[in-house]
Design a protein around this motif. Structure first.
Motif, short mmCIF file in Angstrom:
data_model
loop_
_atom_site.label_atom_id
_atom_site.label_comp_id
_atom_site.label_asym_id
_atom_site.label_seq_id
_atom_site.Cartn_x
_atom_site.Cartn_y
_atom_site.Cartn_z
N GLY A 21 0.82 -1.20 0.00
CA GLY A 21 0.00 0.00 0.00
C GLY A 21 0.86 1.25 0.00
N LYS A 23 0.71 5.45 0.45
CA LYS A 23 -0.11 6.52 1.02
C LYS A 23 0.05 7.81 0.23
N SER A 42 -12.34 6.69 -5.36
CA SER A 42 -12.18 5.56 -4.43
C SER A 42 -12.98 4.33 -4.87
N PHE A 78 -10.90 9.42 3.58
CA PHE A 78 -10.06 8.27 3.27
C PHE A 78 -10.71 7.44 2.18
N ARG A 80 -9.54 4.40 -1.27
CA ARG A 80 -8.56 3.42 -1.72
C ARG A 80 -8.80 3.09 -3.19
N TYR A 90 -3.63 4.37 -0.91
CA TYR A 90 -4.50 4.82 0.17
C TYR A 90 -4.56 6.34 0.08
#
Length: 204
Positions: A21, A23, A42, A78, A80, A90
């Protein structure tokens, strides 16, 4: 802000095999479209900390350019998105109001890179984001969000923000998924080029 459309229901499910992942932080001024971008791109239902704007913000938050805005992020957003079977991004959308800026340094911890979302009507709102990213040594690109007709060209944006020539400055519409994906791909390519340059310099 932009609401999620029905296409989210038919997006491909996340791959359970993803193991790496990365960020990414999306920053910018108040009401520039950070929450909208996270929502648009997302693959999961975004975690949002938006709250209804109240009278308490009068005189503190300048909403003169976003009079349609009724909610605001008070912590972070948030989301993904999968790049391939092993790699996911992320996405963290930072709050734009000055009174929540104390959260930014923690959000920047462990960040690979950032997108600075700008409104050409309010370029000065981007200065704090640029300052904090440079303080942390975090690579970034700049995306001009075209919610309204742009008031300045991309080169004028670059000049106004005093950006080095190697930093990508591109157009986007935070309401459109494909446009947001292009922004993230541009950031990923920029980070790769920085990594490749660093590798060459280290072996020289």
């Amino acid at each position: 802000m932009h609401s999620r459309t029905s296409d989210s229901a038919v997006r491909a499910p996340l791959r359970e095999s993803a193991s790496d992942g990365l960020k990414i932080v999306i920053v910018g001024g108040f009401g520039v479209g950070k929450t909208t971008m996270v929502q648009s791109v997302s693959e999961i239902r975004p975690l949002s900390t938006e709250e209804t704007m109240t009278q308490a913000g009068i005189g503190i938050d300048d909403a003169s350019f976003v009079q349609h805005k009724t909610t605001t992020t008070v912590a972070f957003d948030f989301g993904r998105i999968s790049l391939d079977e092993q790699m996911v991004l992320y996405l963290f959308g930072a709050p734009g109001q000055e009174r929540f800026w104390f959260l930014w340094d923690r959000l920047f911890s462990g960040t690979l890179g950032a997108v600075v979302l700008v409104d050409t009507n309010r370029l000065a709102d981007s200065w704090y984001a640029l300052d904090r990213l440079e303080h942390h040594g975090t690579p970034f690109i700049v995306a001009r969000n075209n919610f309204t007709e742009p008031q300045h060209s991309l080169e004028e944006v670059r000049e106004a923000l005093d950006l080095p020539p190697e930093v990508p400055v591109i157009d986007c519409d935070a309401r459109k998924r494909d446009s947001c994906k292009t922004v993230l791909v541009t950031l990923a390519r920029y980070l790769y080029s920085l990594s490749a340059t660093s590798a060459v310099e280290s072996t020289a």
